[in-house]
Design an enzyme around this catalytic site. Structure first.
Site, short mmCIF file in Angstrom:
data_model
loop_
_atom_site.label_atom_id
_atom_site.label_comp_id
_atom_site.label_asym_id
_atom_site.label_seq_id
_atom_site.Cartn_x
_atom_site.Cartn_y
_atom_site.Cartn_z
N HIS A 136 72.53 42.53 40.02
CA HIS A 136 72.14 43.69 39.21
C HIS A 136 71.00 43.24 38.29
O HIS A 136 70.94 42.06 37.93
CB HIS A 136 73.38 44.09 38.39
CG HIS A 136 73.24 45.36 37.62
ND1 HIS A 136 72.57 45.44 36.42
CD2 HIS A 136 73.73 46.61 37.85
CE1 HIS A 136 72.65 46.68 35.96
NE2 HIS A 136 73.34 47.42 36.81
N ASP A 213 79.08 37.34 36.74
CA ASP A 213 78.99 38.75 36.36
C ASP A 213 80.17 39.45 37.06
O ASP A 213 80.12 39.70 38.26
CB ASP A 213 77.65 39.30 36.82
CG ASP A 213 77.54 40.81 36.61
OD1 ASP A 213 78.54 41.42 36.21
OD2 ASP A 213 76.46 41.37 36.88
N GLN A 216 81.95 44.40 38.44
CA GLN A 216 82.62 45.16 39.51
C GLN A 216 83.94 44.50 39.88
O GLN A 216 84.95 45.19 40.07
CB GLN A 216 81.71 45.25 40.75
CG GLN A 216 80.39 45.96 40.51
CD GLN A 216 80.57 47.43 40.15
OE1 GLN A 216 81.56 48.07 40.51
NE2 GLN A 216 79.62 47.98 39.40
N LYS A 239 83.68 50.24 32.82
CA LYS A 239 83.96 50.25 34.28
C LYS A 239 85.45 49.96 34.53
O LYS A 239 85.95 50.16 35.63
CB LYS A 239 83.10 49.22 34.99
CG LYS A 239 81.61 49.56 34.94
CD LYS A 239 80.81 48.59 35.76
CE LYS A 239 79.35 48.57 35.37
NZ LYS A 239 78.58 49.69 35.91
N CYS A 378 70.08 49.75 40.19
CA CYS A 378 69.67 48.62 39.34
C CYS A 378 69.70 47.32 40.12
O CYS A 378 70.14 46.28 39.60
CB CYS A 378 70.54 48.51 38.09
SG CYS A 378 70.36 49.89 36.99
#
Ligand code: PLP
Length: 429
Positions: A136, A213, A216, A239, A378
Site C-alpha cells: 500500500h 503492515d 488487512q 478496519k 492505493c
C-alpha cells in the site's frame, strides 16, 4: 456422509453470520435506490458493531476527561480506560508488554513514526529496504521521503503470478545492504498472505529489523508479534470494526527506548526547561498531545467483540467458505479475470471485466445498492505490475452472506450485458 456433514456445518456458519449481522445497525439500511445495502468494501473500512458504538457513546457521556495529568476522579477513570485499552491491544497481538504499544491515528501515521525513528538511529547511506510489489502507498511513500534525506533505496520483491510470496526473489534481493524488511502481511488488492513468521525467522538470523503492515491481516488472522519475532507492526482500528482516528504501532523493546520522539508537546515529557527537555519513557514518549481517548477505548471494545462474541474459529471457517464461494461464483462470469488466486488468503477478490472500465462497473453496482471499491487501491506500483490501471475489489467480512455474493454476481452479469449493449449502439451510430 462427509459432504452432508460439510453442508450442515456450512448452514450453521451462515446461520451464525446472520445472527452476528444483527449487531451492525448500518447493515439494515436501504440504499437511496431502494435496494438493500450490500457492503463489500470492508478492506477500506469495516462497519461497527453496537458494542463499539455504545463504548464510544458511554465514554463520551459518562467518563470523558483528559488523561494522565488530572488528579480528579473522572480523569483517573478515563486514564484507566485508555491504559486498559493499551493492555487489550498488547494481549490481542501477543506483545510482551503494554509499553510496546503506541496509539497513533492509523497505520499510515504509524509507519511514518517508525520511518522517522529509523532515519534518526538506524539507516546508513547505501542501505536498502525490501518490500513486496504489493505494498500500500502507506508502506512506500514514507520510505521515499526518508530516501530524500538519506541515500537509501527501496527494493520491491516481485510476487509470483498467483500473488504468492516469491522466496527465490526474496533471497536474491537480500544483501548485506538490506537495512529493513517492510512488508504487508496481506495484500489489500490481491488478498494473498505473506508468510510473516518464516520471513521473521530469516530477518532475525540476519539481524535485519522487520516491519509488518498488518492492516488487512489483523482482521482475518490472529497475530503473535512476540512469538513471530517481528520488530514493528502497525494496523488501523477502523478496519478492525473499531473507530477511525485510532491506530496501533507495536515496537519491540528496545526500539522504543532507542528511538527519539516523533513529535514534541504535552504528555511525552519528563521535565521541560528553556534549555533542556527530557522525555517520558515509551509509549508516552511517542504520544504527544491529547490522544484519541474515546476511540482507543472503543477499539478495545472492538477487539473484545471480535474475540469473545465472534471468535477466530468462526471468522476463519466462515470467511474461508465465503472466499471459496465468491471465487466459484465470480468465475462463472465470462471474461472476468481474478488477480492473485493463491492461498492462504484473506476474504477478498480483485478482478476486472474485459473491455469495461472498473469505474463504470463500480457505478453500475452502486445503482444496485452494492458497495465495492474500484481504482488502484492505493497500490499503484502493484497496478503497474499487474498491467492494469485499476481493478474492482469486493472485500468481505464475517457479516456478509452468500446471497450478497449472488446479488453481486447477478449485477456484474447485468453490467456486462448493459455495457456491451451500449458499445454495440455506439458502433452502430
Ligand atoms: N496498509 C494497508 C495494507 C491498507 O490496506 C491500508 C488501508 O487501506 C493502509 C495501510 C493505510 O491505512 P490507514 O489509511 O488507515 O492509515
Amino acid at each position: 456422509m462427509y459432504i452432508c456433514l460439510d453442508f450442515i456445518q456450512m448452514k450453521d456458519l451462515v446461520r451464525e453470520a446472520r445472527r452476528l449481522r444483527l449487531d451492525f445497525p448500518i447493515l439494515e439500511k436501504l440504499h437511496p435506490s431502494g435496494h438493500p445495502l450490500i457492503y463489500l468494501d470492508n478492506a477500506a473500512t469495516a462497519q461497527k458493531p453496537r458494542a463499539v458504538l455504545s463504548a464510544l457513546h458511554q465514554f463520551l457521556s459518562e467518563f470523558n476527561a483528559n488523561i494522565h495529568r488530572g488528579i480528579h476522579w473522572l480523569s483517573q477513570k478515563a486514564t484507566a480506560l485508555y491504559e486498559g485499552a493499551r493492555e487489550s491491544v498488547a494481549e490481542f497481538i501477543g506483545a510482551a508488554s503494554a509499553e510496546e504499544i503506541v496509539f497513533v491515528r492509523g497505520a499510515t501515521e504509524g509507519i511514518n513514526l517508525i520511518a522517522n525513528g529509523l532515519k534518526r538511529v538506524h539507516f546508513q547511506p547505501g542501505g536498502e529496504i525490501l518490500l513486496t510489489q504489493a505494498e500500500h502507498h502507506a508502506n512506500i511513500v514514507p520510505w521515499q521521503l526518508i530516501a530524500e534525506e538519506i541515500p537509501i533505496r527501496l527494493r520491491p520483491i516481485p510476487l509470483q503470478s498467483d500473488g504468492s510470496f516469491d522466496w527465490e526473489a526474496f533471497y536474491q534481493a537480500l544483501t548485506p545492504q538490506t537495512q529493513l524488511i517492510a512488508l504487508t502481511a496481506m495484500s489489500n488488492v490481491l488478498g494473498t498472505e505473506i508468510p510473516i513468521p518464516d520471513i521473521a525467522q530469516v530477518a532475525r538470523t540476519r539481524g535485519i529489523p522487520l516491519l509488518v503492515d498488518a492492516c488487512q491481516a489483523v482482521v482475518h488472522r490472529p497475530i503473535e508479534v512476540k512469538a513471530w519475532g517481528v520488530d514493528f507492526l502497525v494496523f488501523s482500528g477502523h478496519k478492525l470494526y473499531g473507530p477511525t482516528g485510532i491506530g496501533v504501532v507495536y515496537m519491540r523493546r528496545p526500539w522504543g527506548d532507542i528511538f527519539p520522539p516523533y513529535q514534541g508537546g504535552g504528555d511525552m515529557i519528563r521535565q521541560v526547561s528553556w534549555t533542556r527537555t527530557s522525555f517520558a519513557p515509551p509509549p508516552a514518549k511517542f504520544e504527544a498531545g491529547t490522544p484519541a481517548i474515546a476511540e482507543a477505548v472503543a477499539l478495545a471494545e472492538a477487539i473484545k467483540y471480535l474475540q469473545r462474541t465472534v471468535g477466530w474459529d468462526f471468522i476463519q471457517a466462515y470467511e474461508s467458505y465465503l472466499t471459496d464461494y465468491a471465487e466459484e461464483q465470480l468465475c462463472s462470469i465470462p471474461n472476468l479475470k481474478l488477480y492473485g488466486t493463491a492461498r492462504p488468503r484473506g476474504c477478498l477478490w480483485s478482478f476486472t471485466l474485459e473491455d469495461i472500465h472498473p469505474h463504470d462497473v463500480g457505478t453500475f453496482l452502486d445503482q444496485a445498492g452494492i458497495a465495492v471499491r474500484v481504482g488502484h487501491h492505493c497500490a499503484q506500483p502493484l497496478m503497474d505490475f499487474l498491467q492494469v490501471p485499476a481493478t474492482i475489489r469486493a472485500s468481505f467480512a464475517f457479516y456478509n452472506l452468500p446471497e450478497e455474493i449472488d446479488r453481486l454476481v447477478l449485477a456484474l452479469k447485468e453490467s456486462v450485458k448493459f455495457f456491451s449493449k451500449i458499445e454495440g449502439e455506439v458502433k452502430l451510430s
